[in-house]
Design a protein around this motif. Structure first.
Motif, PDB file in Angstrom:
ATOM      1  N   LEU A 188       0.823  -1.211   0.000  1.00 47.42           N
ATOM      2  CA  LEU A 188       0.000   0.000   0.000  1.00 47.42           C
ATOM      3  C   LEU A 188       0.858   1.263   0.000  1.00 47.42           C
ATOM      4  O   LEU A 188       0.443   2.308   0.505  1.00 47.42           O
ATOM      5  N   LYS A 189       2.026   1.168  -0.563  1.00 47.97           N
ATOM      6  CA  LYS A 189       2.977   2.275  -0.532  1.00 47.97           C
ATOM      7  C   LYS A 189       2.440   3.529  -1.224  1.00 47.97           C
ATOM      8  O   LYS A 189       2.791   4.658  -0.861  1.00 47.97           O
ATOM      9  N   SER A 190       1.566   3.367  -2.207  1.00 50.69           N
ATOM     10  CA  SER A 190       1.083   4.500  -3.001  1.00 50.69           C
ATOM     11  C   SER A 190       0.290   5.510  -2.174  1.00 50.69           C
ATOM     12  O   SER A 190       0.262   6.701  -2.510  1.00 50.69           O
ATOM     13  N   ASN A 191      -0.381   5.053  -1.085  1.00 51.26           N
ATOM     14  CA  ASN A 191      -1.140   6.009  -0.270  1.00 51.26           C
ATOM     15  C   ASN A 191      -0.521   6.243   1.111  1.00 51.26           C
ATOM     16  O   ASN A 191      -1.185   6.738   2.019  1.00 51.26           O
ATOM     17  N   TYR A 192       0.744   5.887   1.257  1.00 51.00           N
ATOM     18  CA  TYR A 192       1.472   6.173   2.497  1.00 51.00           C
ATOM     19  C   TYR A 192       1.867   7.650   2.516  1.00 51.00           C
ATOM     20  O   TYR A 192       2.451   8.151   1.565  1.00 51.00           O
ATOM     21  N   MET A 193       1.535   8.350   3.584  1.00 52.95           N
ATOM     22  CA  MET A 193       1.799   9.784   3.689  1.00 52.95           C
ATOM     23  C   MET A 193       3.239  10.038   4.148  1.00 52.95           C
ATOM     24  O   MET A 193       3.487  10.478   5.270  1.00 52.95           O
ATOM     25  N   GLU A 194       4.178   9.779   3.258  1.00 50.81           N
ATOM     26  CA  GLU A 194       5.594   9.885   3.627  1.00 50.81           C
ATOM     27  C   GLU A 194       5.982  11.311   3.990  1.00 50.81           C
ATOM     28  O   GLU A 194       6.795  11.530   4.898  1.00 50.81           O
ATOM     29  N   ASP A 195       5.398  12.292   3.295  1.00 49.69           N
ATOM     30  CA  ASP A 195       5.752  13.682   3.574  1.00 49.69           C
ATOM     31  C   ASP A 195       5.243  14.144   4.935  1.00 49.69           C
ATOM     32  O   ASP A 195       5.839  15.026   5.566  1.00 49.69           O
ATOM     33  N   LYS A 196       4.150  13.545   5.413  1.00 51.59           N
ATOM     34  CA  LYS A 196       3.601  13.885   6.728  1.00 51.59           C
ATOM     35  C   LYS A 196       4.280  13.095   7.855  1.00 51.59           C
ATOM     36  O   LYS A 196       4.308  13.534   9.002  1.00 51.59           O
ATOM     37  N   ASP A 197       4.810  11.939   7.502  1.00 48.02           N
ATOM     38  CA  ASP A 197       5.482  11.087   8.490  1.00 48.02           C
ATOM     39  C   ASP A 197       6.944  11.524   8.582  1.00 48.02           C
ATOM     40  O   ASP A 197       7.867  10.804   8.198  1.00 48.02           O
ATOM     41  N   ASN A 198       7.162  12.723   9.112  1.00 51.37           N
ATOM     42  CA  ASN A 198       8.477  13.366   9.033  1.00 51.37           C
ATOM     43  C   ASN A 198       9.210  13.438  10.376  1.00 51.37           C
ATOM     44  O   ASN A 198      10.099  14.269  10.553  1.00 51.37           O
ATOM     45  N   PHE A 199       8.841  12.591  11.319  1.00 54.69           N
ATOM     46  CA  PHE A 199       9.543  12.568  12.606  1.00 54.69           C
ATOM     47  C   PHE A 199      10.866  11.828  12.431  1.00 54.69           C
ATOM     48  O   PHE A 199      10.902  10.704  11.925  1.00 54.69           O
ATOM     49  N   ALA A 200      11.965  12.442  12.835  1.00 59.63           N
ATOM     50  CA  ALA A 200      13.296  11.812  12.724  1.00 59.63           C
ATOM     51  C   ALA A 200      13.481  10.818  13.868  1.00 59.63           C
ATOM     52  O   ALA A 200      13.638  11.212  15.024  1.00 59.63           O
ATOM     53  N   ILE A 201      13.446   9.534  13.549  1.00 55.98           N
ATOM     54  CA  ILE A 201      13.433   8.529  14.611  1.00 55.98           C
ATOM     55  C   ILE A 201      14.752   8.456  15.383  1.00 55.98           C
ATOM     56  O   ILE A 201      14.781   7.946  16.509  1.00 55.98           O
ATOM     57  N   TYR A 202      15.840   8.960  14.782  1.00 55.58           N
ATOM     58  CA  TYR A 202      17.090   8.929  15.552  1.00 55.58           C
ATOM     59  C   TYR A 202      17.027   9.873  16.746  1.00 55.58           C
ATOM     60  O   TYR A 202      17.836   9.766  17.675  1.00 55.58           O
ATOM     61  N   TYR A 203      16.055  10.801  16.751  1.00 65.20           N
ATOM     62  CA  TYR A 203      15.863  11.670  17.908  1.00 65.20           C
ATOM     63  C   TYR A 203      15.422  10.888  19.148  1.00 65.20           C
ATOM     64  O   TYR A 203      15.586  11.364  20.272  1.00 65.20           O
ATOM     65  N   VAL A 204      14.847   9.707  18.942  1.00 66.83           N
ATOM     66  CA  VAL A 204      14.441   8.891  20.086  1.00 66.83           C
ATOM     67  C   VAL A 204      15.317   7.647  20.245  1.00 66.83           C
ATOM     68  O   VAL A 204      15.591   7.222  21.365  1.00 66.83           O
ATOM     69  N   VAL A 205      15.770   7.064  19.127  1.00 61.58           N
ATOM     70  CA  VAL A 205      16.566   5.834  19.217  1.00 61.58           C
ATOM     71  C   VAL A 205      17.909   6.099  19.890  1.00 61.58           C
ATOM     72  O   VAL A 205      18.329   5.356  20.800  1.00 61.58           O
ATOM     73  N   VAL A 206      18.598   7.149  19.454  1.00 61.43           N
ATOM     74  CA  VAL A 206      19.926   7.446  20.013  1.00 61.43           C
ATOM     75  C   VAL A 206      19.854   7.800  21.499  1.00 61.43           C
ATOM     76  O   VAL A 206      20.602   7.231  22.305  1.00 61.43           O
ATOM     77  N   PRO A 207      18.972   8.725  21.927  1.00 63.37           N
ATOM     78  CA  PRO A 207      18.885   9.012  23.360  1.00 63.37           C
ATOM     79  C   PRO A 207      18.509   7.788  24.196  1.00 63.37           C
ATOM     80  O   PRO A 207      19.033   7.606  25.304  1.00 63.37           O
ATOM     81  N   CYS A 208      17.609   6.931  23.668  1.00 62.55           N
ATOM     82  CA  CYS A 208      17.220   5.722  24.401  1.00 62.55           C
ATOM     83  C   CYS A 208      18.403   4.773  24.559  1.00 62.55           C
ATOM     84  O   CYS A 208      18.592   4.158  25.618  1.00 62.55           O
ATOM     85  N   ALA A 209      19.217   4.660  23.504  1.00 61.36           N
ATOM     86  CA  ALA A 209      20.391   3.787  23.571  1.00 61.36           C
ATOM     87  C   ALA A 209      21.417   4.321  24.569  1.00 61.36           C
ATOM     88  O   ALA A 209      21.984   3.553  25.379  1.00 61.36           O
ATOM     89  N   LEU A 210      21.650   5.636  24.541  1.00 61.43           N
ATOM     90  CA  LEU A 210      22.604   6.238  25.476  1.00 61.43           C
ATOM     91  C   LEU A 210      22.104   6.114  26.915  1.00 61.43           C
ATOM     92  O   LEU A 210      22.887   5.820  27.835  1.00 61.43           O
ATOM     93  N   LEU A 211      20.799   6.326  27.104  1.00 65.48           N
ATOM     94  CA  LEU A 211      20.232   6.211  28.446  1.00 65.48           C
ATOM     95  C   LEU A 211      20.321   4.784  28.961  1.00 65.48           C
ATOM     96  O   LEU A 211      20.593   4.556  30.146  1.00 65.48           O
ATOM     97  N   ALA A 212      20.141   3.808  28.050  1.00 63.95           N
ATOM     98  CA  ALA A 212      20.245   2.400  28.440  1.00 63.95           C
ATOM     99  C   ALA A 212      21.670   2.039  28.850  1.00 63.95           C
ATOM    100  O   ALA A 212      21.883   1.212  29.756  1.00 63.95           O
ATOM    101  N   LEU A 213      22.651   2.650  28.187  1.00 66.63           N
ATOM    102  CA  LEU A 213      24.045   2.407  28.565  1.00 66.63           C
ATOM    103  C   LEU A 213      24.351   2.934  29.969  1.00 66.63           C
ATOM    104  O   LEU A 213      25.123   2.335  30.718  1.00 66.63           O
ATOM    105  N   LEU A 214      23.708   4.059  30.305  1.00 68.15           N
ATOM    106  CA  LEU A 214      23.969   4.698  31.599  1.00 68.15           C
ATOM    107  C   LEU A 214      23.135   4.113  32.726  1.00 68.15           C
ATOM    108  O   LEU A 214      23.629   3.923  33.844  1.00 68.15           O
ATOM    109  N   ILE A 215      21.853   3.839  32.429  1.00 70.36           N
ATOM    110  CA  ILE A 215      20.931   3.378  33.473  1.00 70.36           C
ATOM    111  C   ILE A 215      20.256   2.096  32.999  1.00 70.36           C
ATOM    112  O   ILE A 215      19.440   2.111  32.077  1.00 70.36           O
ATOM    113  N   HIS A 216      20.600   0.981  33.616  1.00 64.67           N
ATOM    114  CA  HIS A 216      20.053  -0.321  33.262  1.00 64.67           C
ATOM    115  C   HIS A 216      19.962  -1.194  34.508  1.00 64.67           C
ATOM    116  O   HIS A 216      20.495  -0.817  35.565  1.00 64.67           O
ATOM    117  N   PRO A 217      19.297  -2.345  34.429  1.00 59.96           N
ATOM    118  CA  PRO A 217      19.139  -3.201  35.625  1.00 59.96           C
ATOM    119  C   PRO A 217      20.478  -3.641  36.212  1.00 59.96           C
ATOM    120  O   PRO A 217      21.476  -3.756  35.501  1.00 59.96           O
TER     121      PRO A 217
END
Length: 272
Positions: free
Chosen positions: A125-154
């Motif tokens: 269904l790629k033809s009706n995927y709103m790619e221009d509206k789905d513009n959140f940069a996921i590295y804004y959450v993946v990178v901080p989560c990875a760094l936080l996991a390195l610092l604070i974990h069980p």
């Protein structure tokens, strides 16, 4: 029925007139009241966590119905689905090597369904995927989560890589819905199936948060020490609370739209 709807509309109109601080206070009161209610009617609070996963699965089922019946993925964020698949895959790995139980089976089913949704959006269904509206940069959450996991974990006896992975999945789950909320904010209008899906996520987040809060209350704080020492126990609880509040505004407007009898959900500016 008409009188009840009129009363509900009157309550909604009254809420709309209140300043933001009053609305925030009322939301806190409503949340605490719901926790008290759940504490008395649910005796085995671990069932709340299972119910949360069931709500997530129900939300995925709504997406599958939308994709197969309407043949459209308009309004859905592929990036949110990618983040969901990522934290589920990591959590599933941790579950296999650390604590194989019923949650492992539930996560396996949810991951398989999420991967199917990703496949449909990315290829069928790629033809009706709103790619221009789905513009959140996921590295804004993946990178901080990875760094936080390195610092604070069980601080358990498991392998350090497994402990970091567990923390990463907890942190990423808390913010995985942000791309979906950004897409909806960009479009301003949310069709019903997408709204149902996100509301199901909101309910799932609340039940999961209620599970942890009630477990802490029932054990008088001993659960936090059982999770380890340092900042990790508090971060687990904080992650659950963050997940709930991220979706709180959307759930409010979703319920409001149902009360008003609206077919589609219209979001005002500043919700996300």
């Amino acid at each position: 029925m008409g009188s009840r709807r009129g009363q509900a509309n009157a309550v909604v109109r009254w809420l709309k007139r209140q300043p933001p601080k009053v609305k925030a206070f009322l939301c806190v009161v409503a949340g605490m009241s719901a926790l008290v209610f759940l504490r008395f009617i649910v005796h085995e609070h671990d069932n709340l966590f299972i119910a949360a996963e069931a709500c997530h699965a129900l939300g995925i089922a709504v997406l599958i119905y939308k994709l197969t019946k309407d043949k459209t993925c308009a309004g859905l964020s592929l990036k949110s689905q990618d983040l969901t698949a990522l934290f589920l895959a990591v959590r599933l790995y941790c579950s296999f090597v650390m604590e194989y139980d019923i949650h492992t089976l539930l996560d396996s089913a949810t991951l398989a369904s999420t991967l199917w949704v990703i496949y449909m959006i990315r290829f069928k269904l790629k033809s009706n995927y709103m790619e221009d509206k789905d513009n959140f940069a996921i590295y804004y959450v993946v990178v901080p989560c990875a760094l936080l996991a390195l610092l604070i974990h069980p601080s358990t006896s498991h392998n350090i890589l497994n402990r970091i992975s567990w923390a990463f999945s907890v942190y990423l789950e808390a913010v995985s819905v942000l791309p979906q909320l950004r897409l909806m904010q960009n479009t301003k209008i949310v069709e019903s199936f997408t709204a149902h899906y996100v509301f199901a996520l909101g309910v799932a987040r609340f039940l999961s948060c209620a599970h942890w809060v009630l477990q802490v209350l029932d054990t008088r704080g001993r659960l936090l020490t059982a999770l380890g020492y340092g900042m990790w126990p508090s971060m687990v609880l904080l992650s659950e609370i963050v997940q709930t509040f991220i979706l709180a505004d959307f759930c409010y407007y979703y319920v409001k739209s149902l009360v008003d009898g609206e077919v589609v959900l219209r979001l005002p500016s500043g919700v996300v």
